[in-house]
Motif scaffolding. Structure first.
Motif, mmCIF file in Angstrom:
data_model
loop_
_atom_site.group_PDB
_atom_site.id
_atom_site.type_symbol
_atom_site.label_atom_id
_atom_site.label_comp_id
_atom_site.label_asym_id
_atom_site.label_seq_id
_atom_site.Cartn_x
_atom_site.Cartn_y
_atom_site.Cartn_z
ATOM 1 N N ASP A 50 0.907 -1.135 0.033
ATOM 2 C CA ASP A 50 0.127 -0.240 -0.457
ATOM 3 C C ASP A 50 0.751 1.453 -0.250
ATOM 4 O OD1 ASP A 50 -1.801 2.102 0.430
ATOM 5 O OD2 ASP A 50 -2.247 0.994 2.012
ATOM 6 N N PRO A 51 0.753 1.834 -1.686
ATOM 7 C CA PRO A 51 1.516 3.498 -1.157
ATOM 8 C C PRO A 51 1.268 4.502 -0.974
ATOM 9 C CG PRO A 51 0.544 2.488 -3.163
ATOM 10 C CD PRO A 51 0.341 1.541 -2.091
ATOM 11 N N SER A 52 -0.161 4.362 -0.308
ATOM 12 C CA SER A 52 -0.685 5.486 0.005
ATOM 13 C C SER A 52 -0.104 6.668 1.220
ATOM 14 C CB SER A 52 -1.904 5.384 0.982
ATOM 15 O OG SER A 52 -2.512 4.660 1.315
ATOM 16 N N SER A 53 0.658 6.048 2.275
ATOM 17 C CA SER A 53 1.056 7.663 3.194
ATOM 18 C C SER A 53 2.559 7.374 2.120
ATOM 19 C CB SER A 53 1.734 5.922 4.524
ATOM 20 O OG SER A 53 2.766 5.184 3.457
ATOM 21 N N TYR A 54 2.981 7.040 0.622
ATOM 22 C CA TYR A 54 4.569 7.437 0.570
ATOM 23 C C TYR A 54 3.812 8.703 -0.608
ATOM 24 C CZ TYR A 54 6.497 3.170 2.399
ATOM 25 O OH TYR A 54 6.565 2.418 2.799
ATOM 26 N N PRO A 55 4.658 10.014 -0.542
ATOM 27 C CA PRO A 55 4.151 11.209 -1.670
ATOM 28 C C PRO A 55 4.498 10.548 -3.435
ATOM 29 C CG PRO A 55 6.725 11.232 -0.593
ATOM 30 C CD PRO A 55 6.074 9.678 -0.009
ATOM 31 N N LEU A 208 11.173 1.928 -1.324
ATOM 32 C CA LEU A 208 10.988 3.288 -1.672
ATOM 33 C C LEU A 208 11.751 4.427 -0.775
ATOM 34 C CD1 LEU A 208 9.344 5.046 -4.081
ATOM 35 C CD2 LEU A 208 7.511 3.963 -2.715
ATOM 36 N N VAL A 209 11.476 4.059 0.708
ATOM 37 C CA VAL A 209 12.149 5.257 1.528
ATOM 38 C C VAL A 209 13.671 5.912 1.378
ATOM 39 C CG1 VAL A 209 13.164 5.139 3.619
ATOM 40 C CG2 VAL A 209 10.641 4.423 3.286
ATOM 41 N N ALA A 210 14.090 4.703 0.570
ATOM 42 C CA ALA A 210 15.632 5.222 0.548
ATOM 43 C C ALA A 210 15.534 6.059 -1.380
ATOM 44 C CB ALA A 210 16.780 3.988 0.145
ATOM 45 N N GLN A 211 14.183 6.157 -1.701
ATOM 46 C CA GLN A 211 14.604 6.853 -3.225
ATOM 47 C C GLN A 211 13.862 8.203 -2.872
ATOM 48 O OE1 GLN A 211 13.422 4.319 -6.178
ATOM 49 N NE2 GLN A 211 13.182 2.195 -5.032
ATOM 50 N N VAL A 212 12.685 8.360 -1.909
ATOM 51 C CA VAL A 212 11.684 9.044 -2.029
ATOM 52 C C VAL A 212 13.015 10.562 -1.964
ATOM 53 C CG1 VAL A 212 10.799 10.067 -0.816
ATOM 54 C CG2 VAL A 212 10.429 8.224 -2.019
ATOM 55 N N PRO A 213 13.850 9.988 -0.448
ATOM 56 C CA PRO A 213 14.779 11.781 -0.124
ATOM 57 C C PRO A 213 15.585 12.212 -1.441
ATOM 58 C CG PRO A 213 15.255 10.155 1.750
ATOM 59 C CD PRO A 213 13.860 9.038 0.383
ATOM 60 N N SER A 214 15.307 11.289 -2.450
ATOM 61 C CA SER A 214 16.375 12.166 -3.905
ATOM 62 C C SER A 214 15.495 13.651 -4.125
ATOM 63 C CB SER A 214 16.681 11.170 -4.516
ATOM 64 O OG SER A 214 15.517 10.837 -5.270
#
Length: 416
Positions: A50-55, A208-214
């Protein structure tokens, strides 16, 4: 095909005789290529969790891959999905090339792959066990299943390939750099056959957490308008998973064993590194392109198509477009971004672009870029949109950039 030379023409040229593909829009080179030419995308809302909590909620997932029946059951609890993809794609590539690993010289074949993140999903599962159930529940396979070199090791072990083997870590540029290293080893006589390529599968919560901050991934919610390379509305790339394996041999060796097909040859490669941000020095992508052409002994006008990096990040797209216009002239060569149908596969991306380039040469067709609608006129690009473009493809350029400043360019040529 190295930073200091060229693969050269003739019997010693490095040729590709087999392809194996695992992609969000197709399993196997045939299914993948059909999807690419039809403009069928594998990009959609992430389904594996579930990706709903991710940007970031859009991805290029490999959803139809089922390892049962494709790999021995004993391997499944030992390996991340990324490695399972790599092992199966290697099986397909060796079969495509007509190569039986058991009949190869004991130390005559090696494995050179690219990966940046390693087995992220496997690592996440073991961390959950560690914090939820205690250290005694953590798999012993965690010691290597997470490692970015694991694909090289597992491919080597499964197929008995005991020649020189290694791994390249240069993010999206990795697939090109790994193939370049394979060519160097072939040219030097260190090995007679190379399994090369790149894979990633980090579409999991931790990955995904590792990729988003870029800040470079798109936060768009419409899969059809999420990844728009060179578009005026571009807002970042879509993360994807998968990759490709290529079987590379010397042309004379392939001929001697009666290889049934040759997709083409890896003719010239160059890798450069961008100057540090704020230095005022220009990016080094153009230098990589010019060096790759020089080492392949071709002129800009000899290139029939460019498989672009196409980050979908406005400033990166502009920098790439400026480099292409400088080398080839304004709209001087057809440009395509087939990864617009898979997402950005990181180390797997440029390996998949190499596979695309060889298939384009075989069929004399340039695949389209999908999603992109409005290319700013000042980018001066002849971007192939919507439909494939039929034209003879004798020489193609594949361009890739990795986060942190990596640049790579490879020229592939029809053989002979």
């Amino acid at each position: 095909m190295t930073a200091s030379g060229t693969a050269g023409p003739g019997a010693g040229a490095a040729v590709v005789t087999g392809l194996g593909v695992i992609a969000p829009n197709g399993l196997g080179a045939k299914a993948f290529w059909e999807a690419i030419l039809e403009g069928r995308s594998g990009i959609d809302t992430i389904r594996r969790f579930d990706p709903s909590s991710y940007p970031v909620r859009i991805g290029g997932e490999v959803l139809d891959f089922v390892p049962d029946g494709l790999l021995p059951k004993r391997l499944l609890p030992q390996t991340d999905r990324m490695t399972q993809h790599a092992l199966v794609a290697t099986d397909w590539a060796l079969a495509d090339a007509g190569v039986d690993p058991a009949r190869l010289e004991e130390f005559g074949a090696g494995v050179i792959t690219a990966s940046g993140s390693g087995g992220f999903e496997f690592g996440q599962a073991e961390l959950e066990k560690l914090w939820g159930d205690g250290p005694e529940r953590v798999s012993a396979y965690q010691s290597f299943a997470w490692f970015y070199a694991v694909n090289t090791g597992q491919i080597s072990i499964r197929n008995g390939l005991r020649g020189h083997s290694s791994v390249v870590v240069s993010e999206q540029a990795g697939g090109l750099d790994a193939a370049a290293h394979a060519v160097r080893l072939l040219r030097d006589g260190t090995i007679g056959l190379a399994v090369t390529g790149g894979f990633e599968a980090s579409l999991c919560p931790w990955g995904l957490v590792a990729q988003v901050p870029s800040g470079l991934l798109t936060e768009a919610l419409d899969p059809q308008r999420a990844y728009l390379p060179f578009d005026a509305a571009a807002g970042g790339w879509v993360p994807g998973e998968g990759g490709a394996v290529l079987i590379v041999e010397r042309a004379d060796a392939a001929r001697a064993r009666g290889a049934g097909q040759v997709y083409g040859r890896l003719a010239g490669h160059a890798a450069t590194f961008d100057p540090r941000p704020g230095s005022g020095a220009p990016p080094a992508l153009e230098q990589a392109i010019r060096l790759a052409l020089q080492r392949a002994r071709v002129l800009p006008e000899d290139i029939d198509v460019v498989f672009a990096d196409g980050a979908g990040v406005p400033r990166q797209d502009r920098a790439e477009a400026e480099a292409l216009a400088s080398v080839f002239g304004p709209a001087g060569v057809p440009v395509t971004v087939p990864k617009s149908m898979t997402g950005r596969l990181y180390a797997g991306g440029s390996a998949l672009d190499l596979a695309c380039a060889f298939l384009a040469m075989r069929d004399s067709v340039v695949p389209p870029t999908v999603g992109t609608r409005e290319v700013p006129a000042d980018l001066r690009l002849d971007l192939v949109l919507e439909q494939p473009r039929e034209l003879p493809v004798r020489n193609a350029l594949v361009v890739a950039r990795g986060s942190g400043g990596f640049n790579a360019a490879t020229v592939v040529r029809r053989h002979p």
